[in-house]
Design an enzyme around this catalytic site. Structure first.
Site, mmCIF file in Angstrom:
data_model
loop_
_atom_site.group_PDB
_atom_site.id
_atom_site.type_symbol
_atom_site.label_atom_id
_atom_site.label_comp_id
_atom_site.label_asym_id
_atom_site.label_seq_id
_atom_site.Cartn_x
_atom_site.Cartn_y
_atom_site.Cartn_z
ATOM 1 N N CYS A 77 0.989 53.003 74.244
ATOM 2 C CA CYS A 77 -0.171 52.944 73.250
ATOM 3 C C CYS A 77 -0.037 51.488 72.448
ATOM 4 C CB CYS A 77 0.508 54.105 71.957
ATOM 5 S SG CYS A 77 -1.087 54.544 71.166
ATOM 6 N N HIS A 174 2.086 58.960 74.513
ATOM 7 C CA HIS A 174 3.389 58.875 74.000
ATOM 8 C C HIS A 174 4.239 59.782 74.914
ATOM 9 C CE1 HIS A 174 2.758 56.388 70.517
ATOM 10 N NE2 HIS A 174 1.612 57.082 70.320
ATOM 11 N N GLU A 176 7.568 59.577 74.916
ATOM 12 C CA GLU A 176 8.816 59.687 74.151
ATOM 13 C C GLU A 176 8.507 60.832 73.094
ATOM 14 O OE1 GLU A 176 6.415 57.371 74.083
ATOM 15 O OE2 GLU A 176 6.040 56.989 71.851
HETATM 16 N N1 GLN Z 1 -3.857 52.385 66.711
HETATM 17 C C1 GLN Z 1 -2.669 51.728 67.237
HETATM 18 C C2 GLN Z 1 -3.025 49.864 67.404
HETATM 19 O O1 GLN Z 1 -4.111 49.943 67.857
HETATM 20 C C3 GLN Z 1 -1.892 52.306 68.252
HETATM 21 C C4 GLN Z 1 -1.522 53.731 68.094
HETATM 22 C C5 GLN Z 1 -0.259 54.066 68.673
HETATM 23 O O2 GLN Z 1 0.684 53.188 68.967
HETATM 24 N N2 GLN Z 1 -0.031 55.533 68.523
HETATM 25 O O3 GLN Z 1 -2.126 49.213 67.376
#
Ligand code: GLN
Length: 192
Positions: A77, A174, A176
């Site tokens: 992410c 994610h 994890e």
């Molecule tokens: N929206 C976050 C970003 O742009 C990422 C979200 C996340 O890591 N769950 O950095």
């Protein structure tokens, strides 16, 4: 095998729990010297601008880029955003992967959602058939891959949510936050 988890911001603790459950020695990485002796690194989810600013403040940008030339790195992410080359806005990026990313791409209604993904490499590497249940939280989309990067998985409408470039891995979701260790096992298979 010793795996670092970048521990500047975000859900690094969950990655550490999962790696330990797989019998892997882990190190929280906050300073350049913490990278010494590591075989691979995970960059967790969180807020990519914050992770980038803190990495710059702690003089970690160049050491992380150098580490990624030779070692496996997996960004989940925000971590995937940080690994990318292009996010169409100005923020610190490691620019290690030939992927273009759009942040928060799933819009308000779908800010957070879950989906079953078909990931052939994962099935092959772990010898299992079950689809991979992925959790997306204000997730980015990998808009495009180029150079040496290739698509590992898409959501049903075709948008890219996982990519790999040699020993570098990026996922919009994610692993994890689930009880499924297969993605962590897949990452460990890229560590040499
Ligand atoms: N929206 C976050 C970003 O742009 C990422 C979200 C996340 O890591 N769950 O950095």
């Amino acid at each position: 095998m010793k795996i670092g988890v970048l521990a500047l911001q975000g859900d690094f603790a969950e990655h550490i729990v999962m790696l330990r459950s797989l019998g892997v020695e882990t190190v929280e990485v906050r300073l350049p010297e913490h990278l010494n002796g590591l075989d691979g690194l995970i960059i967790p989810g969180g807020e990519s601008t914050t992770i980038g600013k803190l990495a710059a403040a702690y003089n970690l940008m160049e050491p992380l880029q150098t580490f990624g030339q030779r070692h496996a790195i997996w960004g989940t992410c925000a971590g995937a955003i940080f690994l990318s080359k292009d996010v169409s806005r100005d923020q610190p990026l490691l620019s290690l992967m030939d992927i273009k990313v759009e942040r928060n791409a799933f819009g308000r209604q779908l800010d957070s959602f879950e989906a079953d993904l078909d990931i052939p490499e994962l099935k092959q590497a772990t010898g299992t058939e079950a689809p991979y249940h992925a959790i997306f939280i204000r997730a980015p989309i990998i808009e495009s891959v180029s150079g040496g990067a290739r698509v590992l998985s898409t959501v049903p409408d075709g948008r890219i949510v996982a990519a790999q470039q040699g020993h570098l891995l990026a996922t919009s979701f994610h692993p994890e936050l689930t009880n499924d260790t297969r993605f962590h096992e897949y990452f460990l298979s890229l560590v040499d």
